[in-house]
Design a protein around this motif. Structure first.
Motif, PDB file in Angstrom:
ATOM      1  N   PHE A 203       0.811  -1.226   0.000  1.00  0.00           N
ATOM      2  CA  PHE A 203       0.000   0.000   0.000  1.00  0.00           C
ATOM      3  C   PHE A 203       0.846   1.279   0.000  1.00  0.00           C
ATOM      4  O   PHE A 203       0.420   2.310   0.504  1.00  0.00           O
TER       5      PHE A 203
ATOM      6  N   ASN B  85       0.519  -3.414  -4.244  1.00  0.00           N
ATOM      7  CA  ASN B  85      -0.368  -4.444  -3.707  1.00  0.00           C
ATOM      8  C   ASN B  85       0.205  -5.019  -2.416  1.00  0.00           C
ATOM      9  O   ASN B  85       1.199  -4.506  -1.880  1.00  0.00           O
ATOM     10  N   GLU B  86      -0.377  -6.094  -1.936  1.00  0.00           N
ATOM     11  CA  GLU B  86       0.057  -6.655  -0.653  1.00  0.00           C
ATOM     12  C   GLU B  86       1.454  -7.246  -0.713  1.00  0.00           C
ATOM     13  O   GLU B  86       2.085  -7.478   0.318  1.00  0.00           O
TER      14      GLU B  86
ATOM     15  N   TYR C 275     -11.239   0.228   7.189  1.00  0.00           N
ATOM     16  CA  TYR C 275     -10.063   0.735   6.489  1.00  0.00           C
ATOM     17  C   TYR C 275      -9.188   1.584   7.397  1.00  0.00           C
ATOM     18  O   TYR C 275      -9.646   2.156   8.396  1.00  0.00           O
TER      19      TYR C 275
ATOM     20  N   TYR D 261      -6.393   1.680   2.942  1.00  0.00           N
ATOM     21  CA  TYR D 261      -6.060   0.258   2.809  1.00  0.00           C
ATOM     22  C   TYR D 261      -6.725  -0.493   3.959  1.00  0.00           C
ATOM     23  O   TYR D 261      -7.040   0.079   5.004  1.00  0.00           O
TER      24      TYR D 261
ATOM     25  N   THR E 270     -12.611  -6.037   0.591  1.00  0.00           N
ATOM     26  CA  THR E 270     -12.218  -4.635   0.718  1.00  0.00           C
ATOM     27  C   THR E 270     -11.330  -4.215  -0.452  1.00  0.00           C
ATOM     28  O   THR E 270     -10.904  -5.037  -1.260  1.00  0.00           O
TER      29      THR E 270
ATOM     30  N   LYS F  24      -8.007  -1.382  -1.767  1.00  0.00           N
ATOM     31  CA  LYS F  24      -6.906  -0.500  -1.409  1.00  0.00           C
ATOM     32  C   LYS F  24      -6.784   0.532  -2.525  1.00  0.00           C
ATOM     33  O   LYS F  24      -7.139   0.259  -3.679  1.00  0.00           O
TER      34      LYS F  24
ATOM     35  N   ASP G 129      -6.599   5.121  -3.459  1.00  0.00           N
ATOM     36  CA  ASP G 129      -6.598   6.502  -2.998  1.00  0.00           C
ATOM     37  C   ASP G 129      -7.676   7.273  -3.751  1.00  0.00           C
ATOM     38  O   ASP G 129      -8.155   6.848  -4.796  1.00  0.00           O
TER      39      ASP G 129
ATOM     40  N   MET H  55      -9.052   2.386  -7.051  1.00  0.00           N
ATOM     41  CA  MET H  55      -9.052   1.371  -6.001  1.00  0.00           C
ATOM     42  C   MET H  55      -8.971  -0.018  -6.619  1.00  0.00           C
ATOM     43  O   MET H  55      -9.486  -0.273  -7.714  1.00  0.00           O
TER      44      MET H  55
ATOM     45  N   THR I  53      -8.174  -6.086  -2.653  1.00  0.00           N
ATOM     46  CA  THR I  53      -6.981  -6.653  -2.042  1.00  0.00           C
ATOM     47  C   THR I  53      -6.811  -8.104  -2.473  1.00  0.00           C
ATOM     48  O   THR I  53      -7.775  -8.840  -2.670  1.00  0.00           O
TER      49      THR I  53
END
Length: 833
Positions: free
Chosen positions: A39, A54-55, A262, A283, A291, A293, A295, A310, A313
């Motif tokens: 993020f 990403n994660e 979030y 995030y 959900t 992640k 801006d 967005m 996730t």
């Protein structure tokens, strides 16, 4: 299930347009220990072009113009600027340093605080104004809309191009391009463009869209894929608390419950289109939940969203979808009104979520322009057409599209259309396309005849033994005004042939007036469903399940003939009336439908018994399915969405003496199904069935509480009941089941990665049977009615290996009856998101 199966097939068989972006960067962001930084915010300096890692810390960003500086930042780390020495930069590694000094700056790491966070103060302002922005400001609105939907195979490499699957189709790889979102190569297989006018009235909450032009290449005319696309790309509003994508309810980052879901960080502020805006990064607080992640930029005075990016996730509990990316842009009208002008949704379908896995992109790009406001339309203008199609919208020439597209196609995009049109003439591609159709529809097409359904070819029951069935239907196209269908079956145990045939003809397209009729001579498991079905070719799974529990010989020889007429005067409201003639007789020596025509008496102690029921019946019914969407306009249609509410009422009357009928009676039935999406808590289904038979009738005409002696889950049946365990002439059943979509398992660390989903439910039945109906019973079956309420409860695990579900069911009452099932295990297969 059929629609989702298309995705799996596309991974294997479906073989875009080149956009020459000036700057492309992909890579990974790590900390000083070389661990990925999820993020992190990535932006081209002095622009609003940004993305979020990403994660796994990976990112891809692209600009249509030359950019020289990339800015990377993340909470808790020092901002880093990187000079780009070339236009294409792949496999970049960006290392961030810990932030050493904090001067009047609040830094949020991990879970951000709910106190003293300026981002949350802005978020609360968005909540206050969300119904006072955009189209909600006006009583009425209208606008023009342009939509483009594309499907593409991604991750094209040299080994993929050499696959024997593409022999004879190598020319398609001349059209490979790179995604501006993921940086992966892709190849188009389907493009659809549509132009329409949209009208809305906020006072009466009505919206109407009138299509002006539609153009398709690739799988043109394939109703299964078009139906899938309609369901796939449902409309959504980012201001709503929850966003429905792929039949899943995602928590919106603008939700009033977002604070609990979030983390928010106020990242930047800048002028965008002469409006001062704040940039907020968001995030998820927890993994495995539905959900996003990303801006968004929000205006400092109206608190309307100017732009939002967005992505779902990677750990979200959703199958067959590796990535979902949403981008919306809003323009400023009249100095203070922010109107949505561009909506982009991209999904990456894949068997698994590994970085290098190949899959299929599904992309929808929508533009809006020429907005007009407060021009009222009469309420009847918004009435939905029941069965309307304007074939002229599909006949617009290239000059029309060149003049009316909101966004011009470049030379390469035009080449894609030509490539797809050429591809459809290649025999290998035709074979692959036909395979998709066969698996989705269950029929094999031969010119104007469909062979099938192929999934009903084999079956088994105690009377017939192994059962083989062959059938087919006429098929000239998805909009056929008439259709004829027939089958024949043979049982190797009873050595008898069975058959069925039916036809239907739509004599009025506008109101869908359809006449139908047919005849069936077959063996059926009565008592496997509650609400009456007079569909001549209908056959429930209990009639031919390969494996069953307990004795399953209570089968009936049925001869059914009917004739009906139906009309749909209002969208999704259908009325039907007709007549039915049927005969019922036991098909097994271990089961009887006998009844007394003359009751036993002193003069005749044995009475007079008859083993065959002959009955004619008048029937009228109504079905209402609000918000159901269909595709095609012929005598048969495909359903394009789920779930939707269903309300069904049926009245039947039997006439003694008409065509040698045996009984006079009246029967009233009611069915109601209500799906309820409870945001992040999953989905609930409520099913209520009520019915009563007025008059004296034998076992074959009574209502049987539906049991389930198969090993598989069957909706509307009771898992712990045997067939004919409860018999009624007045009944009420209620079923409740809930799917948590994995929300509970996501909180358990060792179960989180399994992506299993929890299911619970309760079913109950109440009913009585009259003394008169008991008195004429000569079947030897002891009529038992659930007068003290029968109930059972279940818990299950879904999404096992993504395709399997197990349900464990316990009997809650009537525990002292002989040969009962106190505990049952049922399973089911299916492809679900």
């Amino acid at each position: 299930m059929k629609k989702n199966l298309l995705i799996i097939v596309l991974f294997l068989i479906v073989p875009i347009t080149q956009i020459f972006a000036q700057t492309k960067v992909s890579g990974i962001v790590v900390d000083k220990t070389k661990q990925p930084v999820p993020f992190a915010n990535i932006v081209f300096k002095n622009t609003s072009i940004s993305t979020v890692t990403n994660e796994d810390g990976r990112f891809y960003i692209e600009s249509p113009t030359t950019q020289q500086t990339l800015v990377v930042s993340s909470v808790g780390f020092s901002e880093k600027e990187i000079t780009l020495t070339k236009s294409v930069n792949y496999n970049f590694t960006v290392e961030l340093n810990d932030q050493e000094s904090l001067k009047e700056v609040v830094i949020y790491t991990g879970k951000t605080s709910k106190k003293d966070n300026p981002a949350l103060a802005i978020l609360r302002k968005i909540w206050e104004r969300k119904r006072k922005n955009g189209l909600h400001l006006f009583d009425q609105y209208q606008m023009e809309k342009y939509e483009k939907v594309e499907f593409d195979i991604n991750s094209i490499d040299s080994a993929y191009k050499k696959n024997k699957l593409f022999k004879g189709m190598e020319f398609i790889f001349d059209h490979v391009d790179t995604s501006k979102i993921t940086g992966k190569t892709y190849l188009p297989v389907f493009i659809n463009e549509a132009l329409s006018d949209v009208y809305g009235d906020n006072k009466i909450a009505k919206v109407k869209e009138i299509i002006k032009a539609n153009k398709t290449s690739g799988y043109e005319g394939n109703q299964q894929i078009l139906s899938f696309i309609k369901d796939l790309y449902s409309d959504y509003d980012i201001y709503n608390n929850h966003i429905l994508l792929f039949d899943k309810s995602f928590t919106s980052p603008l939700s009033t419950t977002g604070i609990d879901t979030y983390n928010y960080v106020l990242k930047d502020s800048a002028f965008i289109d002469k409006k001062w805006c704040y940039n907020i990064v968001f995030y998820p607080r927890r993994k495995n939940e539905l959900t996003f992640k990303g801006d968004f930029w929000v205006n400092d005075t109206t608190f309307a969203i100017k732009k939002i990016n967005m992505a779902v996730t990677k750990s979200a509990n959703i199958n067959w979808v590796k990535d979902i990316y949403v981008e919306q842009e809003f323009e400023v009208l009249n100095d203070s009104v922010f109107i949505l002008t561009k909506d982009y949704l991209m999904s990456d379908f894949a068997v698994n979520k590994k970085e290098k896995s190949k899959g299929v992109y599904g992309k929808r790009t929508t533009f809006y322009q020429n907005h007009q406001f407060n021009i009222p339309k009469p309420e009847k203008f918004f009435k939905e057409e029941v069965n309307f199609v304007d074939n002229e919208v599909y006949k617009k020439n290239d000059e029309y599209w060149e003049e009316n597209r909101f966004e011009k196609l470049n030379k390469d995009e035009q080449g894609v259309y030509k490539m797809l049109d050429t591809l459809k003439t290649v025999p290998a591609f035709k074979r692959l396309a036909n395979l998709v159709t066969i698996l989705a529809s269950g029929y094999i097409n031969f010119e104007n005849f469909d062979f099938g359904p192929i999934f009903s070819t084999f079956g088994y029951n105690e009377v017939e033994g192994l059962r083989v069935q062959l059938g087919g239907r006429t098929y000239f196209g998805p909009n056929d005004p008439w259709r004829v269908q027939a089958y024949t079956a043979y049982g190797f145990e009873d050595q008898k042939f069975k058959y069925g045939f039916a036809g239907k003809w739509m004599i009025d397209k506008k109101n869908r007036i359809i006449i139908s009729g047919g005849n069936r001579h077959d063996i059926e498991q009565l008592g496997a469903s509650l609400t009456t079905s007079n569909d001549v070719l209908a056959r429930n799974y209990g009639s031919s399940a390969f494996i069953t529990t307990g004795s399953n010989g209570k089968l009936t020889n049925i001869e059914l003939t009917n004739a009906y007429i139906a009309i749909e005067p209002v969208k999704n409201l259908t009325f039907q009336t007709g007549v039915t003639y049927k005969t019922l007789e036991s098909a097994s020596p271990v089961f009887s439908l006998d009844y007394y025509t003359t009751l036993p008496s002193a003069e005749n102690p044995e009475g007079v018994i008859k083993n065959k029921t002959t009955q004619s019946e008048f029937n009228i019914q109504a079905e209402y399915t609000p918000k159901r969407r269909t595709i095609a306009y012929g005598v048969e249609r495909s359903i394009a969405n789920s779930p939707y509410t269903t309300l069904f009422v049926n009245y039947s009357q039997g006439y003694k003496g008409v065509f040698n009928s045996d009984f006079n009676y009246k029967k009233l039935e009611f069915y109601y199904k209500q799906p309820i999406i409870i945001g992040p808590l999953g989905r609930t289904n409520l099913i209520l069935e009520l019915g009563k038979t007025f008059g004296t009738v034998p076992l074959g005409l009574l209502s049987v509480v539906p049991g389930n002696q198969t090993l598989f889950t069957i909706e509307n049946s009771f898992s712990n009941l045997n067939y004919y365990e409860f018999v009624t002439d007045k009944y009420a059943t209620l079923q409740w089941n809930h799917d948590f979509n994995g929300r509970l398992f996501a909180r358990i660390p060792f179960m989180r990665k399994l992506n299993w989903r929890e299911l619970i439910g309760v079913k109950a039945a109440y009913g009585t049977v009259s003394d008169a109906n008991r008195a004429i019973n000569a079947s030897g079956l002891n009529y038992v009615a659930p007068e003290n309420i029968y109930w059972e409860y279940n818990a299950g695990i879904g999404n096992i290996f993504k395709v399997f579900r197990l349900d464990f069911s316990w009997r809650g009452s009537y525990l002292n009856m002989p040969d009962i099932n106190r505990f049952a295990i049922k399973g089911s297969f299916g492809f679900y998101f």
